[in-house]
Design an enzyme around this catalytic site. Structure first.
Site, short mmCIF file in Angstrom:
data_model
loop_
_atom_site.label_atom_id
_atom_site.label_comp_id
_atom_site.label_asym_id
_atom_site.label_seq_id
_atom_site.Cartn_x
_atom_site.Cartn_y
_atom_site.Cartn_z
N MET A 100 -11.99 -4.70 5.44
CA MET A 100 -11.10 -3.79 6.18
C MET A 100 -10.81 -4.39 7.55
O MET A 100 -11.73 -4.77 8.28
CB MET A 100 -11.73 -2.40 6.36
CG MET A 100 -11.78 -1.53 5.11
SD MET A 100 -10.21 -1.30 4.24
CE MET A 100 -9.23 -0.46 5.48
N SER A 135 0.85 -1.20 0.00
CA SER A 135 0.00 0.00 0.00
C SER A 135 0.88 1.25 0.00
O SER A 135 1.65 1.49 0.93
CB SER A 135 -0.90 0.00 1.24
OG SER A 135 -1.61 1.22 1.29
N HIS A 144 -1.36 -1.06 -4.25
CA HIS A 144 -2.62 -0.58 -3.66
C HIS A 144 -2.52 0.93 -3.45
O HIS A 144 -1.56 1.43 -2.86
CB HIS A 144 -2.84 -1.30 -2.33
CG HIS A 144 -4.13 -0.99 -1.65
ND1 HIS A 144 -5.33 -1.57 -2.01
CD2 HIS A 144 -4.42 -0.15 -0.62
CE1 HIS A 144 -6.30 -1.11 -1.22
NE2 HIS A 144 -5.77 -0.24 -0.37
N HIS A 148 -8.35 2.17 -4.08
CA HIS A 148 -9.28 2.05 -2.96
C HIS A 148 -9.87 3.43 -2.68
O HIS A 148 -9.18 4.30 -2.14
CB HIS A 148 -8.51 1.50 -1.75
CG HIS A 148 -9.31 1.37 -0.50
ND1 HIS A 148 -8.74 1.05 0.71
CD2 HIS A 148 -10.65 1.51 -0.26
CE1 HIS A 148 -9.68 1.01 1.64
NE2 HIS A 148 -10.84 1.29 1.08
N ASP A 168 -7.01 -5.52 4.52
CA ASP A 168 -6.31 -4.23 4.43
C ASP A 168 -6.31 -3.56 5.80
O ASP A 168 -7.38 -3.26 6.34
CB ASP A 168 -7.05 -3.36 3.40
CG ASP A 168 -6.37 -2.03 3.15
OD1 ASP A 168 -5.23 -1.82 3.61
OD2 ASP A 168 -6.99 -1.18 2.47
N GLY A 169 -5.11 -3.37 6.34
CA GLY A 169 -4.98 -2.65 7.61
C GLY A 169 -4.35 -3.53 8.68
O GLY A 169 -4.91 -4.58 9.03
N GLY A 170 -3.18 -3.13 9.15
CA GLY A 170 -2.52 -3.89 10.21
C GLY A 170 -2.06 -5.27 9.77
O GLY A 170 -1.88 -6.16 10.61
N MET A 219 -8.27 9.15 -0.26
CA MET A 219 -9.04 9.64 0.89
C MET A 219 -9.48 11.08 0.63
O MET A 219 -8.66 11.91 0.21
CB MET A 219 -8.18 9.60 2.14
CG MET A 219 -7.62 8.22 2.42
SD MET A 219 -6.56 8.27 3.86
CE MET A 219 -6.08 6.55 3.97
N MET A 270 -11.83 5.75 -0.63
CA MET A 270 -12.45 6.07 0.66
C MET A 270 -13.03 7.47 0.52
O MET A 270 -12.49 8.45 1.02
CB MET A 270 -11.39 6.01 1.77
CG MET A 270 -11.00 4.59 2.14
SD MET A 270 -9.40 4.51 2.97
CE MET A 270 -8.33 4.44 1.57
N ASP A 311 -4.45 4.24 -2.00
CA ASP A 311 -5.52 4.70 -1.10
C ASP A 311 -5.91 6.13 -1.40
O ASP A 311 -5.10 7.04 -1.26
CB ASP A 311 -5.02 4.62 0.35
CG ASP A 311 -4.97 3.20 0.85
OD1 ASP A 311 -6.01 2.52 0.77
OD2 ASP A 311 -3.90 2.77 1.30
N GLY A 314 -8.49 5.21 6.99
CA GLY A 314 -8.10 6.60 7.14
C GLY A 314 -6.61 6.80 7.40
O GLY A 314 -6.05 7.82 7.01
N PHE A 315 -6.01 5.81 8.04
CA PHE A 315 -4.60 5.97 8.40
C PHE A 315 -3.87 4.64 8.31
O PHE A 315 -4.45 3.60 8.61
CB PHE A 315 -4.47 6.52 9.84
CG PHE A 315 -5.15 7.85 10.00
CD1 PHE A 315 -4.46 9.03 9.72
CD2 PHE A 315 -6.48 7.94 10.40
CE1 PHE A 315 -5.09 10.27 9.84
CE2 PHE A 315 -7.11 9.16 10.52
CZ PHE A 315 -6.42 10.34 10.24
N GLY A 316 -2.59 4.71 7.94
CA GLY A 316 -1.75 3.53 7.98
C GLY A 316 -1.23 3.33 9.40
O GLY A 316 -1.42 4.17 10.28
N GLY A 317 -0.60 2.18 9.61
CA GLY A 317 0.09 1.93 10.87
C GLY A 317 -0.80 1.63 12.07
O GLY A 317 -0.34 1.70 13.20
N GLY A 336 0.94 -1.92 4.17
CA GLY A 336 1.70 -0.69 4.01
C GLY A 336 2.93 -0.66 4.88
O GLY A 336 4.05 -0.95 4.44
C1 DX5 Z 1 -6.14 2.36 5.57
C2 DX5 Z 1 -5.74 2.02 4.15
C3 DX5 Z 1 -4.70 0.96 4.05
C4 DX5 Z 1 -3.39 1.33 4.70
C5 DX5 Z 1 -2.85 0.10 5.36
O1 DX5 Z 1 -7.11 3.33 5.54
O2 DX5 Z 1 -6.88 1.57 3.43
O3 DX5 Z 1 -4.50 0.53 2.72
O4 DX5 Z 1 -2.44 1.81 3.79
O5 DX5 Z 1 -1.71 0.45 6.05
P1 DX5 Z 1 -1.02 -0.50 7.13
O6 DX5 Z 1 -0.60 -1.74 6.44
O7 DX5 Z 1 0.11 0.33 7.60
O8 DX5 Z 1 -2.05 -0.75 8.21
ZN ZN Z 2 -6.57 0.63 1.37
#
Ligand code: DX5
Ligand code: ZN
Length: 235
Positions: free
Chosen positions: A135, A6, A31, A64, A173-175, A35, A66, A33, A140-143, A195
């Protein structure tokens, strides 16, 4: 198994070099994102960035959205070079016309389910989609940390696919890290969007190979097809 880094976790100060890293990593998809600061409380990037990156990569671009009003963005992202457009099931009555619009643009259709949303809301669309994205964090946020309560949704999505003989891919997707990806693979996911875990490594290629090895090993065995029984053996 599809591995999809991502781009949200990349260094935005040198995106071209980050895309080159992904190209060389052996990953399958990129991927992206998108937003809008309304559907989610963050803003990322738009079609101009995707269009600028398109000639730098032959990877499948998984966009993706959002966004509260994806209807105004489908064509710009299709023209920018998206291969798949993912829209959220939370958009309710807008979902059916969005699916048909994505199909008319000749792109793969992805449908996304947020953690608090019942996966049952996606059920009426399963025959029309190519990809179901569960999801595993609130978008909304990575990490962020993986939400384990989403695992039964992956199992449900895999059971529907098997029972109804459908072929959509099932993404998370996510974590998604080396541990949580294994849990997702066991539950039936086949597409791993990650990501922070991937971009955070000095050697992205080694991280992609490690993730792929782990999820391949965790993949549930396919149910034996009855028709494959040799004729000479009594059933
Ligand atoms: C979250 C995004 C994800 C994000 C995942 O809103 O849709 O694609 O980049 O990031 P990680 O892998 O860091 O959780
Ligand atoms: Zn995503």
């Amino acid at each position: 198994m599809i591995i999809a880094p991502s781009l949200l976790a990349a260094n935005f100060g040198r995106l071209a070099r980050e895309v080159a890293r992904v190209n060389a990593s052996g990953a399958d998809w990129l991927h992206l994102d998108i937003m809008d600061g309304h559907f989610v409380p963050n803003i990322s990037f738009g079609p101009v960035v995707v269009k600028t990156l398109r000639p730098l990569s032959r990877l499948f671009f998984d966009v993706h959205l959002m966004c509260s009003k994806p209807v105004i963005l489908l064509e710009p992202f299709a023209e920018a070079g998206a291969n798949q457009l993912n829209i959220h099931v939370e958009l309710g009555d807008a979902v059916t016309p969005l699916i048909w619009r994505i199909k008319a643009l000749g792109k793969r259709v992805g449908l996304v389910v947020n953690p608090p949303t019942s996966v049952g809301l996606a059920q009426p669309f399963l025959e029309q989609i190519d990809h179901l994205l569960i999801m595993t964090v609130n978008p909304g946020f990575g990490g962020q940390s993986f939400i384990y309560e989403t695992l039964p949704k992956i199992q449900q999505a895999a059971a529907w696919r098997r029972d109804r003989n459908l072929h959509y891919t099932i993404a998370v997707d996510g974590g998604v890290d080396f541990q949580t990806a294994v849990e997702c693979a066991r539950a039936g996911a086949d597409t791993f969007i990650s990501g922070t875990t991937l971009f955070g490594r000095h050697n992205l290629g080694a991280a992609v190979r490690r993730l792929r090895r782990l999820v391949e090993a965790a993949k549930p065995a396919a149910a034996p097809a009855q028709a494959s029984m040799p004729a000479s053996q009594p059933a």
